[in-house]
Design a protein around this motif. Structure first.
Motif, short mmCIF file in Angstrom:
data_model
loop_
_atom_site.label_atom_id
_atom_site.label_comp_id
_atom_site.label_asym_id
_atom_site.label_seq_id
_atom_site.Cartn_x
_atom_site.Cartn_y
_atom_site.Cartn_z
N PHE A 1 -6.89 -41.98 -61.50
CA PHE A 1 -7.76 -40.84 -61.80
C PHE A 1 -7.57 -40.37 -63.24
N ALA B 1 -10.44 -40.13 -65.95
CA ALA B 1 -10.79 -38.84 -66.55
C ALA B 1 -10.74 -38.90 -68.07
N LEU C 1 -13.93 -44.01 -60.82
CA LEU C 1 -13.75 -42.82 -59.99
C LEU C 1 -14.04 -43.12 -58.53
N ARG D 1 -17.30 -34.76 -73.67
CA ARG D 1 -17.03 -34.85 -72.23
C ARG D 1 -17.83 -33.84 -71.42
N GLU E 1 -17.23 -34.31 -67.34
CA GLU E 1 -15.79 -34.24 -67.12
C GLU E 1 -15.45 -33.16 -66.10
N VAL F 1 -15.95 -34.55 -62.70
CA VAL F 1 -14.87 -35.49 -62.37
C VAL F 1 -13.61 -34.73 -61.97
N LEU F 2 -13.26 -33.70 -62.73
CA LEU F 2 -12.05 -32.93 -62.44
C LEU F 2 -12.19 -32.19 -61.11
N GLY G 1 -11.56 -34.61 -58.39
CA GLY G 1 -10.13 -34.86 -58.27
C GLY G 1 -9.40 -33.74 -57.56
N TYR H 1 -5.18 -29.22 -63.27
CA TYR H 1 -6.64 -29.08 -63.34
C TYR H 1 -7.03 -28.12 -64.46
N MET I 1 -6.69 -29.79 -67.85
CA MET I 1 -7.73 -30.79 -68.08
C MET I 1 -9.07 -30.12 -68.39
#
Length: 419
Positions: A135, A139, A181, A353, A357, A360-361, A364, A375, A378
């Motif tokens: 991951f 990311a 992902l 991003r 992004e 994606v986060l 996750g 988190y 990020m």
């Protein structure tokens, strides 16, 4: 849902949409994409300020399930739009350059992200170690295709060779990153039926090889008769939701089904369909649903508890994210004959991003691969890498260079087209 809960939900939505619009306009005034202000707005409504008093008042526990549902719907619509806007013609005439730059901008940040994950795993709860490592690599490899397109438009680069090449690289890179992902989602969220994830390949073949031609023929016939716009909208919405539910059942996230259905929407023969459907979907998504997603994501970000260790980890995350993307894209450009300045422009642009992004986060976090403390770090990385793009671009690629690159050229090779 009681009348009081409905009233609280409507009040919260009004605040979310209003703050997103206001901060989005402020971001544009500062030369940044509107998404920067909207994401910051979501964070400010969360627990970062006043210990969560704002979010606790505006979004009590009884309204949060409804807000989460709207946020999930907004993300699925956004991923549908990303799939819809993927254009294979971007690679025409520059497929070699775009492929090399894309792989470079994926492999280097992915590898550095994997090494970073091994370092961070010692100080953070990560759940499944293999899923966490993959991951973090994925990311770090993300580029926000739609935000990049907006930055190129705002800087007058969309109709230049370097702008077209950057979009092509981002399109190829995003497909590869989403595939990574999907592997992470399969490892972390397969549940009791891991065999189901294998069905995603025939499902994608079905959508692209069977459903897409059928939609193209039907759209071509209906373009003549002129179907009601609402009928087309309902049909697309139904297919989108079914596709999202299908990948969710397979053990992946619903966003993958939405993305695949968007990619399966026909191009040729469907101009009327796209003209009827897109404006409605984009308006609802950008004005209402995505701000709700920003708010829902912001509720999980708490920057008030960052200590010196966290700031050190944030510096390392930024170093890996920026250096990996820039280095991979720059080296890929130089290998294919792109000049140093334009290779640097590619490296800067591929660091964008943005909202992609953030999605994606969030995935996750939902899968349990990321915990709230990491988190939050990020999320800051996503904001910094997106905000710096416009600033660095104006330094490395000033306006007079952009004007020069719009002059028609007689050379045809992709390496010469981006000198």
């Amino acid at each position: 849902m009681s009348p009081q809960t409905v009233l609280l939900l409507l009040l919260g939505l009004a605040v979310v949409v209003g703050s997103a619009r206001l901060l989005g306009m402020l971001a544009r005034r500062l030369g940044q994409p509107a998404v920067i202000g909207e994401i910051v707005g979501g964070i400010l409504l969360g627990p970062t300020l006043f210990g969560g008093a704002i979010s606790g008042t505006l979004f009590p526990a009884e309204v949060r399930p409804s807000l989460t549902l709207l946020a999930d719907l907004g993300v699925c619509l956004f991923m549908f739009l990303i799939g819809l806007h993927l254009d294979h013609t971007l690679l025409r005439g520059q497929s070699r350059t775009a492929s090399v730059v894309s792989f470079g901008a994926i492999l280097l940040p992915f590898g550095l992200g994997v090494l970073l994950a091994f370092h961070l795993a010692g100080g953070h709860e990560t759940g499944d170690r293999a899923a966490f490592v993959l991951f973090m690599g994925a990311a770090m490899a993300i580029t926000a295709f739609p935000v990049l397109a907006r930055i190129l438009t705002d800087n007058g680069l969309l109709d230049t060779p370097i702008g077209g090449l950057a979009l092509a690289c981002a399109a190829v890179g995003d497909v590869l990153a989403w595939a990574l992902l999907a592997v992470v989602a399969a490892l972390a969220g397969g549940g009791g039926h891991p065999w189901r994830v294998l069905l995603v390949v025939p499902f994608a073949v079905l959508l692209l090889g069977v459903v897409r031609p059928l939609l193209a023929r039907r759209a071509a016939r209906r373009a003549v008769s002129g179907p009601p716009a609402w009928g087309v909208l309902v049909a697309v919405a139904g297919g989108l939701l079914l596709s999202a539910q299908a990948t969710n059942w397979m053990g992946l996230h619903a966003i993958f089904g939405a993305f695949l259905f968007g990619a399966a929407m026909p191009r040729a023969g469907a101009a009327a369909l796209r003209a009827r459907v897109l404006p409605w979907i984009e308006r609802v998504c950008t004005v209402l649903l995505l701000p709700v997603f920003f708010m829902a994501a912001g509720l999980k970000v708490d920057l008030s508890r960052l200590d010196m260790v966290a700031f050190g980890e944030l510096a390392l995350i930024l170093l890996v994210a920026i250096g990996g993307k820039f280095g991979g894209a720059y080296l890929g450009g130089r290998v294919t004959g792109v000049r140093p300045r334009h290779s640097a422009v590619l490296g800067i642009l591929m660091n964008t991003r943005g909202l992609t992004e953030l999605i994606v986060l969030t995935v996750g976090l939902e899968l349990g691969v990321l915990k709230p403390d990491l988190y939050s770090l990020m999320i800051v990385m996503a904001l910094v890498t997106t905000a710096m793009t416009g600033v660095l671009l104006r330094i490395v690629y000033p306006e007079h260079r952009v004007v020069e690159d719009r002059v028609p050229r007689t050379r045809t090779s992709p390496e010469e087209a981006v000198p």
